[in-house]
Design a protein around this motif. Structure first.
Motif, short mmCIF file in Angstrom:
data_model
loop_
_atom_site.label_atom_id
_atom_site.label_comp_id
_atom_site.label_asym_id
_atom_site.label_seq_id
_atom_site.Cartn_x
_atom_site.Cartn_y
_atom_site.Cartn_z
N MET A 290 1.53 -3.29 -1.49
CA MET A 290 1.57 -3.44 -2.91
C MET A 290 2.16 -4.91 -3.16
O MET A 290 2.72 -5.44 -2.30
CB MET A 290 2.23 -2.65 -3.69
N VAL A 291 1.63 -5.57 -4.25
CA VAL A 291 2.26 -6.76 -4.73
C VAL A 291 2.75 -6.11 -6.27
O VAL A 291 2.05 -5.76 -7.07
CB VAL A 291 1.31 -8.04 -4.92
N ILE A 292 4.03 -6.58 -6.42
CA ILE A 292 4.51 -6.41 -8.02
C ILE A 292 4.59 -7.58 -8.72
O ILE A 292 4.93 -8.47 -8.24
CB ILE A 292 5.99 -5.96 -7.85
N ALA A 293 4.05 -7.43 -10.10
CA ALA A 293 4.04 -8.71 -10.75
C ALA A 293 4.58 -8.13 -12.51
O ALA A 293 4.19 -7.24 -12.76
CB ALA A 293 2.76 -9.27 -10.97
N LEU A 342 -1.72 -11.10 -3.43
CA LEU A 342 -2.64 -10.08 -2.97
C LEU A 342 -3.59 -10.41 -1.89
O LEU A 342 -3.76 -9.43 -0.99
CB LEU A 342 -3.73 -9.89 -4.34
N ILE A 343 -4.09 -11.70 -1.72
CA ILE A 343 -4.95 -11.98 -0.45
C ILE A 343 -4.06 -11.91 0.67
O ILE A 343 -4.70 -11.47 1.87
CB ILE A 343 -5.42 -13.39 -0.78
N LYS A 344 -2.96 -12.54 0.82
CA LYS A 344 -2.17 -12.25 1.86
C LYS A 344 -1.78 -10.92 2.13
O LYS A 344 -1.70 -10.40 3.49
CB LYS A 344 -0.71 -13.01 1.69
N MET A 345 -1.38 -10.14 1.22
CA MET A 345 -1.17 -8.53 1.33
C MET A 345 -2.28 -7.98 2.08
O MET A 345 -2.09 -7.01 2.97
CB MET A 345 -0.71 -8.04 0.19
N LEU A 346 -3.45 -8.21 1.38
CA LEU A 346 -4.69 -7.46 2.06
C LEU A 346 -4.94 -7.85 3.47
O LEU A 346 -5.47 -7.27 4.27
CB LEU A 346 -5.89 -7.80 1.44
N GLU A 347 -4.54 -9.18 3.90
CA GLU A 347 -4.74 -9.64 5.32
C GLU A 347 -3.80 -9.03 6.24
O GLU A 347 -4.07 -8.89 7.44
CB GLU A 347 -4.65 -11.28 5.35
N SER A 348 -2.42 -8.54 5.75
CA SER A 348 -1.53 -7.83 6.55
C SER A 348 -0.95 -6.77 5.98
O SER A 348 0.39 -6.80 5.59
CB SER A 348 -0.58 -9.07 7.17
N PRO A 349 -1.42 -5.59 5.71
CA PRO A 349 -0.92 -4.67 4.68
C PRO A 349 0.05 -3.68 5.63
O PRO A 349 1.18 -3.29 5.00
CB PRO A 349 -2.20 -3.78 4.70
N GLY A 350 0.14 -3.94 6.85
CA GLY A 350 1.00 -3.12 7.70
C GLY A 350 2.06 -3.61 7.53
O GLY A 350 3.46 -3.03 7.98
N ALA A 351 2.62 -4.82 7.14
CA ALA A 351 4.02 -5.49 7.26
C ALA A 351 4.73 -4.82 6.04
O ALA A 351 6.17 -4.92 6.38
CB ALA A 351 3.73 -7.08 6.58
N GLN A 352 4.41 -4.16 5.27
CA GLN A 352 5.28 -3.16 4.34
C GLN A 352 5.37 -1.75 4.80
O GLN A 352 6.49 -1.15 4.13
CB GLN A 352 4.66 -3.35 2.82
N LEU A 353 4.96 -1.13 5.74
CA LEU A 353 5.02 0.03 5.95
C LEU A 353 6.37 0.80 6.35
O LEU A 353 6.75 1.66 5.99
CB LEU A 353 4.02 0.43 7.18
N ASP A 354 7.13 -0.15 7.16
CA ASP A 354 8.57 0.42 7.85
C ASP A 354 9.48 0.10 6.35
O ASP A 354 10.19 1.34 6.46
CB ASP A 354 8.84 -0.51 8.81
N ALA A 355 9.37 -0.64 5.68
CA ALA A 355 10.30 -0.77 4.57
C ALA A 355 9.99 0.62 3.56
O ALA A 355 10.85 1.25 2.95
CB ALA A 355 10.23 -1.97 3.62
N MET A 356 8.64 0.82 3.42
CA MET A 356 8.25 2.25 2.61
C MET A 356 8.63 3.37 3.25
O MET A 356 9.09 4.35 2.34
CB MET A 356 6.91 2.06 2.30
N ALA A 357 8.60 3.61 4.29
CA ALA A 357 8.94 4.78 5.09
C ALA A 357 10.69 4.88 4.94
O ALA A 357 10.97 6.00 4.74
CB ALA A 357 8.55 4.67 6.49
N LEU A 358 11.43 3.78 5.01
CA LEU A 358 12.70 3.93 5.15
C LEU A 358 13.37 4.00 3.75
O LEU A 358 14.05 5.09 3.62
CB LEU A 358 13.40 2.33 5.58
N THR A 359 12.39 3.58 2.91
CA THR A 359 12.82 3.99 1.25
C THR A 359 12.68 5.50 1.00
O THR A 359 13.62 6.07 0.58
CB THR A 359 11.99 3.27 0.36
N MET A 360 11.46 5.93 1.37
CA MET A 360 11.46 7.65 1.41
C MET A 360 12.39 8.45 1.96
O MET A 360 12.94 9.34 1.29
CB MET A 360 10.10 7.68 1.70
#
Length: 385
Positions: A290-293, A342-360
């Protein structure tokens, strides 16, 4: 047991519905109060439409001040006349705590507030003020109880209901794609808020930001889940977007069908552009990058900036103690910066996965459902009280 319960916005409606289900599982209970469609599904007949209370921002409240003041008085009178064993207020502190103050001034009714105020972020004095009218706090975040206890209130961390919400299966996602003729196209979720004011303010900005993204990814399909009361505003806003989105409107389907559709949309999305709020946790639960705005009026922004104590507004960043989720807030909430993120996020979506898993994990995934934990805490608190 009789419970007076009050929620003022969509995220509170979700919390309230899960809590109500937990209480019904543990005891015989009757509900009175104010809530949205999810709480009504659990047996609440709302005293008036919940969306009347869905106002955000300091300046934005002013035109509705007299109406909100009248609703505060009416809600407090209803609570006092209900003979309830406990009053549970859910988030929306500017409304909820004023109701609680009137109730406490005229009775000794036990008061519980669900969602600790973010005193770790801004307006630290709110905890002490809140302690004058609230007996017990239910916290969504694991680091919040010490702040509440220091102010003199009992506080239990109960986790967040998002961790126990069902995720779409592969078969359900494939069916969703087929029904909406999405094929193998990448999907971008666009979530400009759950309030009319937010959608009216952020929707045009989001639309302009999506232009450069669609130029880079011309096959990208846009999907916009919304709420029934926001849908008319949203439909007006998206007319000017660079591509026609698929709008998921709960007013056009049964509640369970909408929840399933939304889960499939989250499950199939390549990424999301979302307003700041609880939705970041919903996206994390489905492992959707995601990107938050977010932005408010200029005057509200200046006032809030002077009081803010944190450098991120995104719950995933706060709970995971990272800054993995990119934000474009305040003056950065503009089409060029959002598009670049958004363009940067779509190019490297995996960069957020660890933080999201830890949050859950930190919010209780894998344990007892938070709504049931919250219900146990309320019943235990009544016993202690």
């Amino acid at each position: 047991m009789k419970v007076f319960i009050l929620a003022g916005e969509a995220s509170g409606d979700r919390l309230g519905a899960a809590l109500m289900a937990g209480l019904r599982h543990l005891t015989n209970v009757e509900f009175i109060g104010v809530g949205g469609p999810l709480m009504e599904t659990e047996g609440l007949q709302s005293l008036f439409p919940m969306d009347e209370l869905s106002v955000m921002g300091i300046i934005e409240v002013l035109p509705k001040y007299r109406h909100l003041k009248r609703r505060i008085r009416e809600t407090a009178e209803a609570a006092l006349g209900s003979d309830a064993d406990v009053m549970i207020t859910i988030d929306s502190p500017d409304f909820s705590l004023r109701v609680a103050a009137l109730v406490k001034a005229s009775s000794d009714m036990r008061t519980v507030h669900y969602v600790a105020p973010s005193v770790w972020a801004w307006r630290a004095g709110r905890a002490a003020k809140m302690a004058k009218v609230i007996d017990h706090v239910l916290a969504l975040l694991p680091f919040e109880p010490p702040y509440m206890e220091a102010a003199g209130m009992a506080c239990d961390f109960v986790g967040h209901p998002v961790v126990s919400e069902p995720q779409a299966t592969k078969a359900e996602i494939e069916d969703f794609r087929a029904r909406h003729v999405l094929g193998d196209a990448p999907v971008m979720l666009v979530l400009p808020g759950s309030r009319r004011g937010e959608v009216g303010r952020l929707g045009p900005i989001f639309g302009k930001a999506l232009g450069p993204v669609l130029e880079r990814h011309p096959n990208l399909r846009l999907v916009v889940p919304t709420t029934a009361h926001v849908a008319p505003v949203l439909r007006d806003v998206v007319v000017d977007w660079p591509a026609s989105p698929l709008i998921l409107d709960p007013s056009q389907m049964e509640s369970d069908a909408y929840k399933a559709e939304k889960a499939c949309a989250f499950g199939t999305a390549t990424g999301a552009l979302a307003a700041s709020g609880t939705v970041s946790l919903e996206l994390a639960a489905s492992a959707t990058p995601m990107v938050i705005a977010y932005d408010v009026t200029w005057v509200s922004r200046q006032i809030i900036a002077m009081m803010l104590k944190i450098d991120t507004l995104t719950l995933v960043n706060l709970v995971s103690e990272t800054r993995a989720i990119p934000e474009c807030n305040g003056k950065h909430c503009n089409p060029p910066e959002i598009a670049a993120a958004l363009i940067k996020m779509l190019e490297s979506p995996g960069a957020q996965l660890d933080a999201m898993a830890l949050t859950m994990e930190r919010l209780g995934r894998g344990g007892e459902a938070p709504g049931l934990r919250a219900a146990r805490a309320i019943l235990d608190g009544i016993g202690r009280g």
